[in-house]
Structure formats: structure tokens, C-alpha cells
Design a protein around this motif. Sequence first.
Motif, short mmCIF file in Angstrom:
data_model
loop_
_atom_site.label_atom_id
_atom_site.label_comp_id
_atom_site.label_asym_id
_atom_site.label_seq_id
_atom_site.Cartn_x
_atom_site.Cartn_y
_atom_site.Cartn_z
N SER A 1 0.85 -1.19 0.00
CA SER A 1 0.00 0.00 0.00
C SER A 1 0.89 1.24 0.00
N ARG A 2 0.27 2.39 -0.07
CA ARG A 2 1.05 3.61 -0.10
C ARG A 2 0.28 4.76 0.51
N ASP A 3 1.02 5.76 0.94
CA ASP A 3 0.44 6.99 1.45
C ASP A 3 1.08 8.11 0.65
N ASP A 4 0.34 8.62 -0.34
CA ASP A 4 0.92 9.64 -1.21
C ASP A 4 1.22 10.93 -0.46
N ALA A 5 0.44 11.22 0.55
CA ALA A 5 0.69 12.44 1.33
C ALA A 5 2.03 12.34 2.05
N GLU A 6 2.37 11.12 2.48
CA GLU A 6 3.64 10.90 3.17
C GLU A 6 4.75 10.46 2.20
N ASN A 7 4.37 10.28 0.91
CA ASN A 7 5.36 9.86 -0.10
C ASN A 7 6.03 8.55 0.31
N THR A 8 5.24 7.64 0.86
CA THR A 8 5.77 6.41 1.46
C THR A 8 5.00 5.21 0.94
N MET A 9 5.72 4.09 0.77
CA MET A 9 5.11 2.82 0.40
C MET A 9 5.28 1.85 1.57
N TYR A 10 4.30 0.97 1.73
CA TYR A 10 4.33 0.03 2.84
C TYR A 10 4.20 -1.41 2.34
N LEU A 11 4.69 -2.33 3.15
CA LEU A 11 4.47 -3.76 2.92
C LEU A 11 3.98 -4.35 4.22
N GLN A 12 2.70 -4.67 4.27
CA GLN A 12 2.13 -5.34 5.44
C GLN A 12 2.31 -6.84 5.27
N MET A 13 2.97 -7.46 6.22
CA MET A 13 3.27 -8.88 6.15
C MET A 13 2.57 -9.57 7.31
N ASN A 14 1.65 -10.47 6.99
CA ASN A 14 0.90 -11.21 8.00
C ASN A 14 1.21 -12.69 7.93
N ASN A 15 0.89 -13.39 9.00
CA ASN A 15 1.10 -14.84 9.06
C ASN A 15 2.51 -15.21 8.59
N LEU A 16 3.49 -14.54 9.14
CA LEU A 16 4.87 -14.75 8.73
C LEU A 16 5.36 -16.15 9.09
N GLU A 17 6.21 -16.66 8.22
CA GLU A 17 6.78 -18.00 8.38
C GLU A 17 8.30 -17.89 8.44
N PRO A 18 8.97 -18.86 9.05
CA PRO A 18 10.45 -18.80 9.09
C PRO A 18 11.07 -18.63 7.70
N GLU A 19 10.40 -19.17 6.66
CA GLU A 19 10.91 -19.04 5.30
C GLU A 19 10.86 -17.61 4.78
N ASP A 20 10.17 -16.72 5.48
CA ASP A 20 10.11 -15.32 5.09
C ASP A 20 11.31 -14.53 5.61
N THR A 21 12.15 -15.16 6.42
CA THR A 21 13.33 -14.49 6.94
C THR A 21 14.24 -14.05 5.79
N ALA A 22 14.53 -12.75 5.74
CA ALA A 22 15.33 -12.19 4.64
C ALA A 22 15.56 -10.70 4.87
N LEU A 23 16.39 -10.12 4.03
CA LEU A 23 16.57 -8.68 3.98
C LEU A 23 15.61 -8.14 2.93
N TYR A 24 14.71 -7.28 3.35
CA TYR A 24 13.68 -6.75 2.46
C TYR A 24 14.06 -5.34 2.00
N SER A 25 13.95 -5.12 0.68
CA SER A 25 14.33 -3.84 0.10
C SER A 25 13.25 -3.34 -0.84
N CYS A 26 13.27 -2.05 -1.11
CA CYS A 26 12.34 -1.46 -2.06
C CYS A 26 13.11 -0.74 -3.16
N ALA A 27 12.46 -0.57 -4.29
CA ALA A 27 13.10 0.10 -5.42
C ALA A 27 12.04 0.67 -6.35
N PRO A 28 12.39 1.72 -7.07
CA PRO A 28 11.50 2.25 -8.09
C PRO A 28 11.86 1.67 -9.45
#
Length: 133
Positions: A72-99
Motif C-alpha cells: 500500500s502507499r500513502d501519497d501524502a507521506e510519499n511512502t510505500m508500505y508492505l504489510q506482512m501477515n502470518n509470517l513463516e520462518p521461510e520469510d526471513t530475509a533482507l527486504y528492500s524497495c526500489a522504483p
Amino acid sequence: VQLVESGGGVVQSGGSLRLSCAAATSGFTRKQFHMAWSRQASGKEREIVAANSWSGETTYYADLVKGRFNVSRDDAENTMYLQMNNLEPEDTALYSCAPDLSSSAIDYICGREFDDLPDFAPWGPGAQVTVSS
């Protein structure tokens, strides 16, 4: 363009986290660009887990996170989000964003969405997510 991620941490399996992606300097208007989240686990290649078009109308999720992650994103804040639910050990990682700097400008002007995933770069330094079992 330099983006910075925040919100990482350590959670137990089944828990949730919300990551944020914002520009480190002024001059970047998030809503004009296709954006993506990726992750890179130790010893593995980077994989894109979610992407969002400049308009927000087109969204991509990797099969492994579909139904659990939401971008999701908040254009007023110029920010993008990633909501992660029901996380699993396999989701362990370094998370990055890019345009996507290669096609977003033309797509934005022409009002086009993306069909295939664009070439997203440069990736931010990342936020570590660790999920314990």
C-alpha cells in the motif's frame, strides 16, 4: 534516487510486521513511479515479492506471499508500505524497495500500467526480517 526501508525486526511464526519505504532525500515523488519490494535470504538470490504500479491499480504478488502480504502507499507521506501477515520462518530475509526508473516516466505520462514486471533499481539498503519458529 535513494530509498530507505524501516520496520524490520524479529517476530514469531504467525506474527506480523509492516515495512516502510521512503526517499532518503527530497525530489522523489513516489506516486509517479512503479515500485517493488524484494527480499534476499542468506545465500539466495533476490526475489521480487510485491510490486505496485504508479497509479496503484496494478499489483503483483509472488505466489509464496499471495494472501499474506499487502502493498500500500500513502501519497501524502510519499511512502510505500508492505504489510506482512502470518509470517513463516521461510520469510526471513533482507527486504528492500526500489522504483522503476526505466519505464515509469513514459507510463505515467501516457497513463499506462505495467504488464510484465519492470526493471526495478536501485534497491535500498534493506530492513532485516527474522521469523522464529
